[in-house]
Design an enzyme around this catalytic site. Structure first.
Site, mmCIF file in Angstrom:
data_model
loop_
_atom_site.group_PDB
_atom_site.id
_atom_site.type_symbol
_atom_site.label_atom_id
_atom_site.label_comp_id
_atom_site.label_asym_id
_atom_site.label_seq_id
_atom_site.Cartn_x
_atom_site.Cartn_y
_atom_site.Cartn_z
ATOM 1 N N THR A 1 0.832 -1.205 0.000
ATOM 2 C CA THR A 1 0.000 0.000 0.000
ATOM 3 C C THR A 1 0.862 1.250 0.000
ATOM 4 O O THR A 1 0.618 2.197 -0.757
ATOM 5 C CB THR A 1 -0.924 0.016 1.238
ATOM 6 O OG1 THR A 1 -1.707 -1.173 1.243
ATOM 7 C CG2 THR A 1 -1.834 1.226 1.218
ATOM 8 N N THR A 2 1.897 1.256 0.847
ATOM 9 C CA THR A 2 2.786 2.413 0.957
ATOM 10 C C THR A 2 3.550 2.653 -0.335
ATOM 11 O O THR A 2 3.976 3.772 -0.615
ATOM 12 C CB THR A 2 3.760 2.216 2.135
ATOM 13 O OG1 THR A 2 3.010 1.861 3.299
ATOM 14 C CG2 THR A 2 4.548 3.477 2.433
ATOM 15 N N TYR B 1 -13.323 -4.575 -2.087
ATOM 16 C CA TYR B 1 -14.531 -4.204 -2.830
ATOM 17 C C TYR B 1 -15.512 -5.365 -3.026
ATOM 18 O O TYR B 1 -16.723 -5.197 -2.863
ATOM 19 C CB TYR B 1 -14.172 -3.596 -4.199
ATOM 20 C CG TYR B 1 -15.377 -3.050 -4.943
ATOM 21 C CD1 TYR B 1 -15.925 -1.816 -4.576
ATOM 22 C CD2 TYR B 1 -15.972 -3.753 -5.981
ATOM 23 C CE1 TYR B 1 -17.040 -1.316 -5.230
ATOM 24 C CE2 TYR B 1 -17.084 -3.252 -6.638
ATOM 25 C CZ TYR B 1 -17.619 -2.041 -6.269
ATOM 26 O OH TYR B 1 -18.719 -1.553 -6.909
ATOM 27 N N TYR C 1 -2.614 -10.303 4.622
ATOM 28 C CA TYR C 1 -2.648 -8.892 5.002
ATOM 29 C C TYR C 1 -4.088 -8.506 5.278
ATOM 30 O O TYR C 1 -4.923 -8.523 4.377
ATOM 31 C CB TYR C 1 -2.037 -8.039 3.890
ATOM 32 C CG TYR C 1 -1.956 -6.554 4.166
ATOM 33 C CD1 TYR C 1 -2.128 -6.023 5.444
ATOM 34 C CD2 TYR C 1 -1.688 -5.667 3.132
ATOM 35 C CE1 TYR C 1 -2.046 -4.666 5.681
ATOM 36 C CE2 TYR C 1 -1.596 -4.297 3.361
ATOM 37 C CZ TYR C 1 -1.781 -3.806 4.629
ATOM 38 O OH TYR C 1 -1.700 -2.451 4.860
ATOM 39 N N ARG D 1 -9.084 -0.394 4.729
ATOM 40 C CA ARG D 1 -8.805 -0.227 3.297
ATOM 41 C C ARG D 1 -9.686 -1.115 2.425
ATOM 42 O O ARG D 1 -10.105 -0.722 1.342
ATOM 43 C CB ARG D 1 -7.342 -0.596 3.005
ATOM 44 C CG ARG D 1 -6.317 0.332 3.588
ATOM 45 C CD ARG D 1 -5.934 1.381 2.574
ATOM 46 N NE ARG D 1 -4.829 2.193 3.044
ATOM 47 C CZ ARG D 1 -4.283 3.175 2.344
ATOM 48 N NH1 ARG D 1 -4.735 3.469 1.141
ATOM 49 N NH2 ARG D 1 -3.292 3.881 2.825
ATOM 50 N N LYS E 1 0.045 -10.022 8.398
ATOM 51 C CA LYS E 1 0.240 -8.621 8.755
ATOM 52 C C LYS E 1 -1.103 -8.140 9.266
ATOM 53 O O LYS E 1 -2.062 -8.014 8.504
ATOM 54 C CB LYS E 1 0.692 -7.800 7.545
ATOM 55 C CG LYS E 1 0.829 -6.307 7.846
ATOM 56 C CD LYS E 1 1.176 -5.498 6.601
ATOM 57 C CE LYS E 1 1.230 -4.005 6.922
ATOM 58 N NZ LYS E 1 1.511 -3.174 5.714
ATOM 59 N N ILE F 1 5.608 -4.748 9.908
ATOM 60 C CA ILE F 1 5.770 -4.268 8.536
ATOM 61 C C ILE F 1 5.413 -2.801 8.598
ATOM 62 O O ILE F 1 4.258 -2.433 8.753
ATOM 63 C CB ILE F 1 4.919 -5.073 7.544
ATOM 64 C CG1 ILE F 1 5.427 -6.520 7.507
ATOM 65 C CG2 ILE F 1 4.975 -4.448 6.151
ATOM 66 C CD1 ILE F 1 4.627 -7.451 6.615
#
Length: 293
Positions: A46-47, A109, A135, A140, A163, A205
């Site tokens: 994501t980052t 989604y 994850y 999100r 994570k 992380i």
């Protein structure tokens, strides 16, 4: 066995003002992180703005990181997708270019059922020999991996850890009961690293490791070596800076922080853009107070 212990950086993807990936800066960032003693590097999480990279760029960024690391620390490739076939494609490509581990976010989604979620991860697992870290970041994706889901997903042969970024300490403690020699727990939140380590986690992380790689890795090492006071001092010291790094959606502030260090340009891809002036001032103030500027 944990695929890594300590602090893994969720690396930003540097970009030029025209939006192109800045590969020279990416190489510099990777070299700096390795020299600072980071314990793993996540490419295209994501980052790393993975959602706005096309597939060719996505794989190229992973490959660039792999080549620059050259075996000095594990490279974890973000390959999650809400399209299972696309996730399989990215997993295969990440394995082809030499990634060590996959980080696979829950499909966003679509709101998969538990049964179809398991089928999603099984399909990816069946198409790669690489270890998979789950994850979970419901803020999100709209999908939370609770204890029962993780317990079932843990049975998939390649799945070696999670994570956990729910922010829910009670859920983290429950999932920690699943930790064993074959399944590791990593914090996905920089402000909750020590609580997670205290219940059997292996590390973090991390977003803040983009600007504090050595210190964050040392904090985890201190805690695991029972230097609790030192680790606690670091965690508490970082807290105001962590707040500034999440004053807007990640990775907007942290990429600005990396640019303030002179390590990348202040450039994003829409729908992300430069932080608001107030956020930028807050970030600069906290970095100055921390001694980074």
């Amino acid at each position: 066995m944990a695929v890594f212990t300590g602090s893994g950086v969720a690396l930003v993807t540097p970009m030029k003002q025209d939006g192109a990936v800045d590969y020279p800066k990416l190489n510099e960032l990777v070299e700096w992180q390795v020299n600072e003693g980071i314990n793993a590097i996540v490419a295209c999480g994501t980052t790393g703005e993975a959602s706005t990279l096309d597939d060719e760029e996505h794989v190229s960024v992973i490959e660039t990181v792999v080549k620059k690391v050259d075996g000095r620390t594990p490279v974890i490739a973000g390959t999650g997708s809400n399209n299972t076939q696309h996730g399989i494609h990215l997993a295969k490509e990440a394995e082809r270019v030499g990634a060590d581990v996959l980080l696979v976010v829950t499909p966003y989604y679509n709101k998969a059922t538990k049964k179809s979620l398991v089928a999603h991860y099984e399909a990816i697992s069946n198409n790669t020999s690489l270890p998979i870290i789950l994850y979970s970041v419901a803020s999100r994706t709209g999908m939370n991996l609770n204890y029962e889901m993780v317990k079932e997903l843990k049975q998939i042969p390649n799945v070696v850890g999670i994570k956990e970024a729910s922010g829910n300490i009670a859920q983290i403690v429950e999932i920690a009961q699943l930790v064993d020699k074959d399944f590791a727990l990593y914090s996905g939140n920089d402000d909750q690293v020590l609580p997670l380590l205290a219940v059997g986690g292996s590390g973090v992380i991390s977003t803040i490791s983009n600007i504090l790689p050595k210190e964050t890795a040392q904090m985890v090492d201190d805690f695991l070596n029972r230097d609790i006071e030192n680790a606690k001092t670091t965690q508490l010291k970082q807290f105001p800076l962590i707040k500034a790094l999440f004053a807007e959606v990640n990775p907007v502030p942290v990429k600005a922080a990396v640019s303030l260090l002179g390590k990348c340009e202040l450039s994003y891809r829409l729908p992300l853009a430069a932080p608001e002036a107030e956020t930028f001032d807050q970030l600069k103030s906290q970095m100055t107070a921390y001694g980074l500027l």
